[in-house]
Write an enzyme that holds these catalytic residues in place. Structure first.
Site, PDB file in Angstrom:
ATOM      1  CG  HIS A  91      -6.123  84.618  81.274  1.00 48.95           C
ATOM      2  ND1 HIS A  91      -6.454  83.284  81.151  1.00 48.95           N
ATOM      3  CD2 HIS A  91      -6.417  85.180  80.080  1.00 48.95           C
ATOM      4  CE1 HIS A  91      -6.933  83.069  79.939  1.00 48.95           C
ATOM      5  NE2 HIS A  91      -6.903  84.198  79.269  1.00 48.95           N
ATOM      6  CG  HIS A 248     -11.629  85.431  77.616  1.00 52.26           C
ATOM      7  ND1 HIS A 248     -11.194  85.167  78.895  1.00 52.26           N
ATOM      8  CD2 HIS A 248     -10.593  85.118  76.795  1.00 52.26           C
ATOM      9  CE1 HIS A 248      -9.952  84.711  78.853  1.00 52.26           C
ATOM     10  NE2 HIS A 248      -9.570  84.663  77.578  1.00 52.26           N
ATOM     11  CG  ASP A 252      -7.393  87.276  76.210  1.00 49.37           C
ATOM     12  OD1 ASP A 252      -7.100  86.847  77.336  1.00 49.37           O
ATOM     13  OD2 ASP A 252      -7.757  86.530  75.273  1.00 49.37           O
ATOM     14  CG  HIS A 275      -2.991  87.247  72.712  1.00 50.41           C
ATOM     15  ND1 HIS A 275      -3.474  87.818  73.872  1.00 50.41           N
ATOM     16  CD2 HIS A 275      -3.533  85.998  72.657  1.00 50.41           C
ATOM     17  CE1 HIS A 275      -4.262  86.951  74.485  1.00 50.41           C
ATOM     18  NE2 HIS A 275      -4.319  85.843  73.764  1.00 50.41           N
TER      19      HIS A 275
END
Length: 323
Positions: A91, A248, A252, A275
């Site tokens: 973030h 969101h 990311d 991720h």
């Protein structure tokens, strides 16, 4: 790797850093520990450098680069040459990318970046309080020259050539509150602030005990995550956007892609990617020398607007103090 510059003519962007240091504190989403964070100015070509103040000097600095990133559950983690780690950086990295900050030192008193409210907006607030300054060195970007993809069962991530920086993301959950959401956005400083930064991380109440048994989500709460139970949102006030979940995931991905070491000129497409898959995509990109080249980045016309809290975003609880 192609080492030449692809100049874009007059009006080349310059690197940027912070005008002054700025401080905040909070808890880590996963370890639940209190941590202080200070964003500090840095010299040109420093990049983003994390410095752990709780570790001995000489063993406490980790460059925010894909080479130092490892695959960890539910967050992005960096590991230095001496084994020092910093986690949940995504973030903050997204906010630095969204503000066009090339050089900064991030000082931490622990191993995890504070989660704040679960979005990138508190970090934008800090950056605006500190101010930014242009540096006398051209800003280089990574231009995507040909498609690069990574995939596994039910997940995929792609980088494709394009002008500017476009993020196209799709998620698909069995839970009816989220279900399937698809969103794309041309990322610039204005769209990042208003359309991306306020989107919060999210999770399911049913998973909390299992995650905490694994050492994860120990600092999670309704103050820093959207929490879903069955077919309802537990947070007072509900969602900030109807499709906050996919926004969101875009947030990311912007932070994870900034581990490339420079802004990207091209199109990122993610399907249920997380991720780990985004990190694998960066590894695949830099493994193909003809897939990218350095390019001078054109200057942005007009100054970025200061951070403002939109009507759907509650006032930030973060308090910025000059360091």
């Amino acid at each position: 790797m192609q080492n030449g510059h692809n100049g874009d003519g007059a009006g080349i962007a310059r690197q940027r850093t912070l005008k002054s240091a700025i401080h905040c504190s909070g808890v880590g989403l996963h370890n639940g520990l209190r941590v202080s964070l200070t964003l500090c100015p840095a010299l040109p070509d420093t990049g983003i450098l994390f410095r752990r103040l709780d570790l001995p000097e000489g063993q406490n600095e980790i460059a925010a680069n894909w080479r130092n990133a490892i695959e960890t559950p539910l967050c992005t983690t960096l590991v230095g040459d001496n084994g020092a780690t910093v986690s949940t950086i995504e973030h903050l990295m997204s906010a630095l990318a969204g503000c066009g900050i090339d050089n900064a030192v991030v000082e931490l008193t622990g191993s995890e970046v504070p989660i704040m409210d679960g979005s990138a907006s508190p970090f934008l607030f800090l950056i605006d309080c500190a101010g930014t300054v242009e540096q006398a060195v051209p800003r280089r970007a990574i231009r995507i020259l040909k498609p690069v993809s990574v995939a596994e069962e039910s997940r995929a991530a792609h980088l494709r050539p394009g002008d500017g920086f476009m993020v196209d993301f799709e998620i698909d959950f069995e839970n009816p509150v989220i279900a399937r959401q698809h969103w794309q956005v041309e990322v610039d400083r204005h769209s990042f602030r208003s359309e991306i930064a306020p989107a919060r991380t999210f999770g399911f109440l049913a998973d909390v005990e299992k995650l905490r048994a694994l050492g994860l989500a120990r600092g999670g709460s309704l103050d820093n995550a959207v929490v879903i139970e069955g077919d309802r949102i537990l947070n007072e006030g509900g969602l900030r956007f109807d499709n906050e979940f996919v926004r969101h995931k875009a947030l990311d991905s912007i932070g994870d892609l900034y581990l490339a070491g420079a802004p990207i000129i091209g199109r990122f497409e993610g399907y249920c990617a997380g991720h780990a898959l985004t990190l694998r995509l960066l590894r695949a990109l830099f493994a193909e020398q003809d897939a990218w080249t350095w390019s001078d980045q054109p200057a942005v016309q007009g100054a970025p607007r200061p951070y403002q809290i939109g009507p759907s975003v509650p006032p930030q609880r973060a308090v910025a103090t000059p360091a």
